[in-house]
Design an enzyme around this catalytic site. Structure first.
Site, PDB file in Angstrom:
ATOM      1  N   GLU A 180      44.397  78.050  63.090  1.00  0.00           N
ATOM      2  CA  GLU A 180      45.632  77.253  63.059  1.00  0.00           C
ATOM      3  C   GLU A 180      45.343  75.802  62.703  1.00  0.00           C
ATOM      4  O   GLU A 180      46.188  75.116  62.127  1.00  0.00           O
ATOM      5  CB  GLU A 180      46.360  77.407  64.409  1.00  0.00           C
ATOM      6  CG  GLU A 180      46.982  78.803  64.508  1.00  0.00           C
ATOM      7  CD  GLU A 180      46.864  79.473  65.859  1.00  0.00           C
ATOM      8  OE1 GLU A 180      46.714  78.775  66.876  1.00  0.00           O
ATOM      9  OE2 GLU A 180      46.918  80.718  65.888  1.00  0.00           O
TER      10      GLU A 180
ATOM     11  N   HIS B  72      39.557  76.363  64.454  1.00  0.00           N
ATOM     12  CA  HIS B  72      40.481  77.481  64.696  1.00  0.00           C
ATOM     13  C   HIS B  72      41.370  77.654  63.461  1.00  0.00           C
ATOM     14  O   HIS B  72      41.725  76.687  62.793  1.00  0.00           O
ATOM     15  CB  HIS B  72      41.336  77.222  65.942  1.00  0.00           C
ATOM     16  CG  HIS B  72      42.103  78.439  66.336  1.00  0.00           C
ATOM     17  ND1 HIS B  72      43.304  78.768  65.753  1.00  0.00           N
ATOM     18  CD2 HIS B  72      41.817  79.432  67.212  1.00  0.00           C
ATOM     19  CE1 HIS B  72      43.727  79.912  66.264  1.00  0.00           C
ATOM     20  NE2 HIS B  72      42.843  80.342  67.144  1.00  0.00           N
TER      21      HIS B  72
ATOM     22  N   LYS C 236      46.599  77.638  73.388  1.00  0.00           N
ATOM     23  CA  LYS C 236      47.316  77.036  72.237  1.00  0.00           C
ATOM     24  C   LYS C 236      48.340  76.021  72.743  1.00  0.00           C
ATOM     25  O   LYS C 236      48.088  75.338  73.735  1.00  0.00           O
ATOM     26  CB  LYS C 236      47.927  78.144  71.374  1.00  0.00           C
ATOM     27  CG  LYS C 236      46.882  79.188  70.949  1.00  0.00           C
ATOM     28  CD  LYS C 236      47.345  80.120  69.874  1.00  0.00           C
ATOM     29  CE  LYS C 236      46.222  81.103  69.539  1.00  0.00           C
ATOM     30  NZ  LYS C 236      46.542  81.975  68.415  1.00  0.00           N
TER      31      LYS C 236
ATOM     32  N   GLU D 274      37.970  85.627  63.802  1.00  0.00           N
ATOM     33  CA  GLU D 274      39.397  85.836  64.048  1.00  0.00           C
ATOM     34  C   GLU D 274      40.110  86.048  62.711  1.00  0.00           C
ATOM     35  O   GLU D 274      40.511  85.077  62.051  1.00  0.00           O
ATOM     36  CB  GLU D 274      39.997  84.609  64.743  1.00  0.00           C
ATOM     37  CG  GLU D 274      39.364  84.305  66.083  1.00  0.00           C
ATOM     38  CD  GLU D 274      40.282  83.468  66.974  1.00  0.00           C
ATOM     39  OE1 GLU D 274      40.686  83.977  68.012  1.00  0.00           O
ATOM     40  OE2 GLU D 274      40.619  82.337  66.602  1.00  0.00           O
TER      41      GLU D 274
ATOM     42  N   GLY E  81      48.121  86.847  66.648  1.00  0.00           N
ATOM     43  CA  GLY E  81      49.513  86.755  67.097  1.00  0.00           C
ATOM     44  C   GLY E  81      50.431  87.776  66.452  1.00  0.00           C
ATOM     45  O   GLY E  81      51.646  87.677  66.556  1.00  0.00           O
TER      46      GLY E  81
ATOM     47  N   ASN F  34      42.534  81.012  74.912  1.00  0.00           N
ATOM     48  CA  ASN F  34      43.065  79.887  74.131  1.00  0.00           C
ATOM     49  C   ASN F  34      44.576  79.819  74.356  1.00  0.00           C
ATOM     50  O   ASN F  34      45.321  80.623  73.807  1.00  0.00           O
ATOM     51  CB  ASN F  34      42.726  80.111  72.646  1.00  0.00           C
ATOM     52  CG  ASN F  34      43.324  79.030  71.756  1.00  0.00           C
ATOM     53  OD1 ASN F  34      43.847  78.026  72.236  1.00  0.00           O
ATOM     54  ND2 ASN F  34      43.234  79.242  70.447  1.00  0.00           N
TER      55      ASN F  34
ATOM     56  N   SER G   3      44.896  89.432  68.493  1.00  0.00           N
ATOM     57  CA  SER G   3      45.660  90.472  69.182  1.00  0.00           C
ATOM     58  C   SER G   3      44.819  91.321  70.126  1.00  0.00           C
ATOM     59  O   SER G   3      45.044  92.522  70.255  1.00  0.00           O
ATOM     60  CB  SER G   3      46.412  91.347  68.165  1.00  0.00           C
ATOM     61  OG  SER G   3      47.351  90.563  67.452  1.00  0.00           O
TER      62      SER G   3
HETATM   63  P1  13P Z   1      46.224  86.230  69.744  1.00  0.00           P
HETATM   64  O1  13P Z   1      45.347  86.849  70.802  1.00  0.00           O
HETATM   65  O2  13P Z   1      47.539  85.744  70.286  1.00  0.00           O
HETATM   66  O3  13P Z   1      46.329  87.079  68.530  1.00  0.00           O
HETATM   67  O4  13P Z   1      45.472  84.876  69.276  1.00  0.00           O
HETATM   68  C1  13P Z   1      44.143  84.942  68.918  1.00  0.00           C
HETATM   69  C2  13P Z   1      43.624  83.552  68.780  1.00  0.00           C
HETATM   70  O5  13P Z   1      43.980  82.845  67.853  1.00  0.00           O
HETATM   71  C3  13P Z   1      42.693  83.063  69.812  1.00  0.00           C
HETATM   72  O6  13P Z   1      42.115  81.852  69.428  1.00  0.00           O
END
Ligand code: 13P
Length: 257
Positions: A100, A98, A13, A170, A176, A11, A216
């Site tokens: 976010e 997701h 983003k 997640e 992150g 992803n 992560s």
């Molecule tokens: P990270 O791997 O940067 O923690 O992000 C995970 C994520 O949100 C994947 O969709």
């Protein structure tokens, strides 16, 4: 051992620009070798780069993914993207809900469910994302939050279409932050999710739906996470922006299958 094929998604983003998105896709294509035989692989570039990244992936077994979709086909929905537009670009899978989208943009469960239904009906595969935040975790609500988001997101999706569904667990506190869930904690959450799939559907659905872990994941922790019986690969953010790290993670998933 299960017969679920591991599934790793990158992803991206709101990262990359046109040149670096295409370069990243080219580097993944160059390094993927035979890994897609043991592991399903998808990348989720930003919308403006779907077309160019899609061209780079053409004739390779890496699936083009989208980070979101709207639940209407067309009309006065400024800024939104329909499933038909995604299908036009040969997108095969879309992220739904997701964290976010849920927590930065404010999407509620009802909207997430409408998007899931629309994507499924159009023949797209979906990755339904869910997970608890740190406050909920500390209050002992992890299971309740995850299973609530699961049930709400899947509402109205029949057994016959569950082959189009992957779940991504997640935990928000792990996204992150560099703080991954331990393999044991992630495995416990995945086991709860699989148990709920058996309640909502049946054992066959519960045993066949892939549940990815996200939060992560990197080349150092992926192997231990993916070795857990209920973890079927991962949804990778930061580490998917470097082809070498992403390919190492895919290699770990391929080994776990
Ligand atoms: P990270 O791997 O940067 O923690 O992000 C995970 C994520 O949100 C994947 O969709």
């Amino acid at each position: 051992m299960t017969d679920r094929r591991p599934f790793v998604g990158g992803n991206w983003k709101m990262n990359t620009d046109l040149a670096s998105a295409v370069e990243l896709a080219e580097d993944i294509v160059a390094g993927i070798g035979g890994l897609t035989e043991q592991c399903e692989v998808a990348v989720f570039p930003p919308f403006p780069y779907l077309h160019s990244v899609g061209k780079t992936l053409e004739d390779h077994r890496i699936i083009l993914g989208a980070q979101d979709v709207y639940h209407e086909s067309n009309g006065a929905f400024t800024g939104e993207i329909s499933v038909e537009m995604l299908l036009d670009l040969k997108v095969g899978v879309v992220l739904i809900g997701h964290s976010e989208r849920r927590h930065v943009i404010g999407e509620p469960d009802e909207l997430i469910n409408l998007k899931a239904l629309k994507a499924i009906e159009a023949g797209l595969d979906i990755i339904l994302c869910l997970g608890e935040n740190m406050t909920q975790r500390e209050a002992g609500q992890t299971k309740q939050i995850n299973l609530g988001q699961l049930e709400a997101g899947l509402s109205g999706i029949p057994t016959s279409q569950m082959s189009q569904v992957t779940i991504a667990y997640e935990p928000i506190w792990a996204i992150g932050t560099g703080l991954s869930a331990t393999p044991a904690d992630a495995e416990a959450a995945h086991g709860d999710i699989r148990g709920k799939l058996a309640d909502l559907y049946d054992d066959s659905v519960a045993n066949s739906v892939r549940i990815q872990y996200g939060g992560s994941v990197n080349a150092n922790n992926a192997g231990d996470l993916f070795a857990q019986p209920n973890i079927d690969g991962g949804l990778i953010g930061g580490a998917s922006l470097k082809a070498d790290a992403f390919l190492d993670i895919v290699r770990d998933a391929a080994r776990s299958g």
